[in-house]
Design a protein around this motif. Sequence first.
Motif, PDB file in Angstrom:
ATOM      1  N   ARG A   6      12.201  -3.825  11.437  1.00 41.54           N
ATOM      2  CA  ARG A   6      11.306  -3.164  12.397  1.00 41.54           C
ATOM      3  C   ARG A   6      10.272  -2.294  11.663  1.00 41.54           C
ATOM      4  O   ARG A   6       9.110  -2.267  12.019  1.00 41.54           O
ATOM      5  N   THR A   7      10.706  -1.611  10.658  1.00 40.81           N
ATOM      6  CA  THR A   7       9.800  -0.774   9.868  1.00 40.81           C
ATOM      7  C   THR A   7       8.765  -1.651   9.152  1.00 40.81           C
ATOM      8  O   THR A   7       7.568  -1.334   9.126  1.00 40.81           O
ATOM      9  N   ALA A   9       7.718  -4.606  10.138  1.00 39.61           N
ATOM     10  CA  ALA A   9       6.828  -5.187  11.143  1.00 39.61           C
ATOM     11  C   ALA A   9       5.753  -4.191  11.563  1.00 39.61           C
ATOM     12  O   ALA A   9       4.633  -4.577  11.882  1.00 39.61           O
ATOM     13  N   ARG A  10       6.077  -2.896  11.598  1.00 41.18           N
ATOM     14  CA  ARG A  10       5.102  -1.873  11.990  1.00 41.18           C
ATOM     15  C   ARG A  10       4.186  -1.471  10.839  1.00 41.18           C
ATOM     16  O   ARG A  10       3.142  -0.880  11.050  1.00 41.18           O
ATOM     17  N   ASP A  11       4.553  -1.792   9.632  1.00 45.24           N
ATOM     18  CA  ASP A  11       3.776  -1.418   8.453  1.00 45.24           C
ATOM     19  C   ASP A  11       2.534  -2.304   8.355  1.00 45.24           C
ATOM     20  O   ASP A  11       2.636  -3.530   8.322  1.00 45.24           O
ATOM     21  N   ASN A  12       1.351  -1.705   8.340  1.00 44.32           N
ATOM     22  CA  ASN A  12       0.104  -2.498   8.261  1.00 44.32           C
ATOM     23  C   ASN A  12      -0.609  -2.330   6.920  1.00 44.32           C
ATOM     24  O   ASN A  12      -1.769  -2.674   6.793  1.00 44.32           O
ATOM     25  N   ARG A  13       0.096  -1.813   5.929  1.00 44.68           N
ATOM     26  CA  ARG A  13      -0.489  -1.726   4.603  1.00 44.68           C
ATOM     27  C   ARG A  13      -0.676  -3.148   4.054  1.00 44.68           C
ATOM     28  O   ARG A  13       0.206  -3.996   4.192  1.00 44.68           O
TER      29      ARG A  13
END
Length: 162
Positions: A6-7, A9-13
């Motif tokens: 989940r972390t 998937a939310r990471d957009n780096r």
Amino acid sequence: MIGRLRTLARDNRGAALIELAIVAPVLGLMTVGVIDMANAFGQKLKLEQAAHRSIEKIMQTTGVLTVEQTVAAEAVCQYNGVNADGSCKTAPITVANVTVTHRLECNEVVSTAEDCADGEAEARWIQVSVWHEYEPMFPIHFSGIEANGKYMVKATAGIRTA
């Protein structure tokens, strides 16, 4: 484990890097095309300048060469440039790349006769066409390409002589 996914998937780096990787080839191809077309257009402008400058020489024939030979030689010289000794360079185009034509109009109608009939309005024209085959720098081809992989670039200029 699910928390880590989940972390992640939310990471957009790194998203910008991925977007650039998708768009960069398209931008590169567009740049290559623009460069090649700009070079071809430069060749066309150079041919047009040679055609127009050769027409300016029409009244400067020497008697040694015919009008057609003078105009053709001047077109070649204007396109190719001159050597250090003032003589014309002989490449990339030659007089074989130049066509000089005459046209007679009698009462504004093109005639094949030598002279117009008595009472008809006469107009004489001379036209020079200069052509060159442009070979693209890059193997990406657009419409209008010849079978030999080159583009035909042509320029024409004319003047009324009488």
